[in-house]
Scaffold this motif. Structure first.
Motif, short mmCIF file in Angstrom:
data_model
loop_
_atom_site.label_atom_id
_atom_site.label_comp_id
_atom_site.label_asym_id
_atom_site.label_seq_id
_atom_site.Cartn_x
_atom_site.Cartn_y
_atom_site.Cartn_z
N ARG A 287 0.83 -1.20 0.00
CA ARG A 287 0.00 0.00 0.00
C ARG A 287 0.87 1.26 0.00
O ARG A 287 2.08 1.20 0.24
CB ARG A 287 -0.91 -0.01 1.23
CG ARG A 287 -1.78 -1.24 1.33
CD ARG A 287 -2.81 -1.34 0.22
NE ARG A 287 -3.58 -2.58 0.31
CZ ARG A 287 -4.64 -2.84 -0.45
NH1 ARG A 287 -5.05 -1.96 -1.35
NH2 ARG A 287 -5.29 -4.00 -0.32
N GLU A 288 0.21 2.40 -0.22
CA GLU A 288 0.95 3.65 -0.36
C GLU A 288 1.55 4.13 0.95
O GLU A 288 2.59 4.79 0.96
CB GLU A 288 0.04 4.74 -0.95
CG GLU A 288 -0.34 4.47 -2.41
CD GLU A 288 -1.09 5.62 -3.02
OE1 GLU A 288 -1.25 6.66 -2.32
OE2 GLU A 288 -1.52 5.51 -4.18
N THR A 289 0.92 3.83 2.06
CA THR A 289 1.44 4.25 3.37
C THR A 289 1.57 3.03 4.28
O THR A 289 0.91 2.00 4.08
CB THR A 289 0.51 5.27 4.04
OG1 THR A 289 -0.74 4.63 4.36
CG2 THR A 289 0.26 6.46 3.12
N LEU A 290 2.44 3.16 5.28
CA LEU A 290 2.63 2.08 6.23
C LEU A 290 1.33 1.78 6.97
O LEU A 290 0.96 0.62 7.16
CB LEU A 290 3.72 2.47 7.23
CG LEU A 290 3.98 1.50 8.38
CD1 LEU A 290 4.41 0.14 7.85
CD2 LEU A 290 5.02 2.07 9.35
N LYS A 291 0.61 2.83 7.37
CA LYS A 291 -0.65 2.65 8.09
C LYS A 291 -1.65 1.87 7.25
O LYS A 291 -2.29 0.93 7.73
CB LYS A 291 -1.22 4.02 8.46
CG LYS A 291 -2.52 3.99 9.27
CD LYS A 291 -2.92 5.40 9.66
CE LYS A 291 -4.19 5.39 10.54
NZ LYS A 291 -5.37 4.95 9.79
N GLU A 292 -1.78 2.25 5.97
CA GLU A 292 -2.73 1.57 5.08
C GLU A 292 -2.31 0.12 4.85
O GLU A 292 -3.16 -0.78 4.79
CB GLU A 292 -2.83 2.32 3.75
CG GLU A 292 -3.89 1.75 2.81
CD GLU A 292 -3.95 2.46 1.47
OE1 GLU A 292 -4.88 2.16 0.69
OE2 GLU A 292 -3.06 3.30 1.20
N HIS A 293 -0.99 -0.11 4.73
CA HIS A 293 -0.51 -1.47 4.50
C HIS A 293 -0.81 -2.36 5.71
O HIS A 293 -1.24 -3.51 5.55
CB HIS A 293 0.99 -1.46 4.21
CG HIS A 293 1.54 -2.81 3.84
ND1 HIS A 293 1.54 -3.30 2.55
CD2 HIS A 293 2.07 -3.80 4.61
CE1 HIS A 293 2.07 -4.51 2.53
NE2 HIS A 293 2.40 -4.84 3.77
N ARG A 294 -0.60 -1.83 6.90
CA ARG A 294 -0.87 -2.62 8.10
C ARG A 294 -2.36 -2.94 8.21
O ARG A 294 -2.74 -4.03 8.68
CB ARG A 294 -0.43 -1.85 9.34
CG ARG A 294 1.07 -1.66 9.49
CD ARG A 294 1.81 -2.97 9.61
NE ARG A 294 3.21 -2.77 10.05
CZ ARG A 294 4.14 -3.70 9.99
NH1 ARG A 294 3.83 -4.90 9.51
NH2 ARG A 294 5.36 -3.45 10.40
N THR A 327 -0.33 -10.57 2.98
CA THR A 327 -1.72 -10.22 2.71
C THR A 327 -2.39 -9.58 3.92
O THR A 327 -3.25 -8.71 3.79
CB THR A 327 -2.51 -11.48 2.27
OG1 THR A 327 -1.89 -12.06 1.12
CG2 THR A 327 -3.94 -11.14 1.92
N SER A 328 -1.99 -10.00 5.10
CA SER A 328 -2.60 -9.47 6.33
C SER A 328 -2.00 -8.12 6.74
O SER A 328 -2.58 -7.42 7.58
CB SER A 328 -2.41 -10.46 7.48
OG SER A 328 -1.03 -10.54 7.83
N GLY A 329 -0.85 -7.79 6.16
CA GLY A 329 -0.19 -6.55 6.54
C GLY A 329 0.87 -6.73 7.60
O GLY A 329 1.57 -5.78 7.98
N LYS A 330 1.04 -7.96 8.08
CA LYS A 330 2.06 -8.24 9.09
C LYS A 330 3.46 -8.06 8.52
O LYS A 330 4.37 -7.59 9.22
CB LYS A 330 1.86 -9.67 9.62
CG LYS A 330 2.87 -10.08 10.67
CD LYS A 330 2.61 -11.52 11.12
CE LYS A 330 3.65 -11.98 12.13
NZ LYS A 330 3.41 -13.39 12.55
#
Length: 375
Positions: A287-294, A327-330
């Motif tokens: 994702r574009e940001t760390l927050k969104e990816h998590r 996939t989970s953002g971990k």
């Protein structure tokens, strides 16, 4: 024929069209090629070969390489890794065609340069570990003069295929050379066992043998043509096993290009070059940001690092774990890329060490027409 956009390899059609032909493979979407449109719904069709194996009936493997450059890349390596595994499992002979004549016809190469590249690429192929007692590698330019049976089968195939058929299959136009139009029969002929009388002795083997062809998906048109022609010449249809599209570092919608060294990992790359290419150029499904990816996780379907690991990480449980974590953002994109770097550095360094041991005399031995051992 079910290949996509086959009428003109130079025209991509709509933006969302897949392009799959012997000269270009490009996905119309970031999710990759739609294989059902190419091969149909029946993805496994190896009954003939598996029955032959169970009944202890001889068969052989056939694959090839178009030698257009000094260095092969990872995409070129994939079918040979698969072929090596099949040779070991089935314990059968293998013929490897080096289509230096094809590259002379399509590329800006002289006959001598195309032939030289065939011998150089053969060293990378031999370095994959093929059994010399069960493997015959040949250059089209050289073998045509060595074996009359090979040319006879080429002519038989050419007589069965019309100009309109090859135009429809391969997208040839009226401005293409007659050499290009005639070439598909050359690639079809090794699928006929009588092209190799020194391997398959007619006194011991009275019937033509079936073959299994492991190859990249872009070679599909050649062998669909071969499967159509073979029964008309009283030869068994070859069975095919395709390797799926190997994406450029920039993603499935981009084309690997020899003019862009950052579009792929080459077998000559150093560990530092491998790391730089993966970390700087591999398309991310993050994702574009760390927050969104998590929160939302990464997209494994478009992430190049994950797609490459699907080819080269042999531990299926580990691969599934990486998929779940990403996939989970971990797991972050950088962490996934680091794992891929480690896998590829080891793979390519080991390959380079083996290739250093391959001499010109070794290549001559593999390319010498001779009997091969088989069950």
């Amino acid at each position: 024929m079910n290949t996509i956009n086959q009428n003109d390899p130079s025209v991509s059609g709509n933006d969302d069209d897949d392009i799959v032909n012997p000269w270009e493979v490009k996905a119309g979407s970031a999710a990759g090629v739609d294989y059902d449109k190419i091969i149909g719904k029946k993805r496994i069709d190896l009954e003939q070969i598996l029955t032959a194996y169970e009944q202890k009936t001889p068969f052989y493997l056939y694959t090839g390489r178009g030698p257009s450059s000094e260095a092969m890349h990872l995409g070129h390596l994939v079918p040979f890794i698969m072929t090596k595994w099949l040779q070991d499992v089935f314990d059968v002979p293998l013929v490897i065609q080096m289509t230096d004549d094809e590259k002379f016809l399509w590329k800006d190469l002289t006959v001598d340069e195309a032939n030289r590249l065939a011998h150089e690429n053969a060293k990378d192929i031999i370095a994959c570990g093929f059994d010399k007692e069960k493997t015959f590698i040949f250059s089209d330019f050289e073998f045509m003069a060595q074996c009359p049976n090979f040319y006879k089968n080429i002519c038989k195939i050419q007589k069965c295929v019309t100009y309109n058929q090859v135009k429809a299959i391969f997208g040839f136009t009226d401005s293409d050379s007659i050499g290009k139009i005639a070439f598909p029969a050359v690639q079809a002929a090794p699928a006929i066992s009588t092209s190799f009388p020194f391997i398959f002795d007619s006194e011991q083997i009275t019937q033509p043998l079936p073959c299994l062809i492991p190859c990249a998906i872009d070679q599909d048109p050649y062998f669909r043509m071969t499967r159509d022609v073979a029964p008309r010449l009283n030869f068994p249809k070859p069975a095919l096993i395709h390797s799926t599209f190997f994406p450029a570092l920039q993603g499935a919608q981009c084309k690997m290009s020899a003019s862009d060294i950052n579009s792929s990992i080459y077998l000559t790359d150093t560990p530092k070059e491998i790391e730089d290419k993966i970390k700087k150029h591999a398309y991310s499904g993050g994702r574009e940001t760390l927050k969104e990816h998590r929160e939302k996780g990464g997209n494994c379907a478009t992430d190049v690092a994950y797609q490459y690991l699907k080819f080269f990480l042999s531990d299926d449980e580990k691969l599934e774990e990486l998929k779940q974590d990403y996939t989970s953002g971990k797991m972050l994109t950088g962490e996934l890329k680091t794992i891929l770097v480690d896998v590829l550095q080891k793979l390519i360094c080991e390959h380079q060490e083996r290739r250093k041991q391959i001499t010109d005399d070794d290549v001559k031995e593999y390319m010498k027409p001779r009997k091969l051992k088989f069950r």
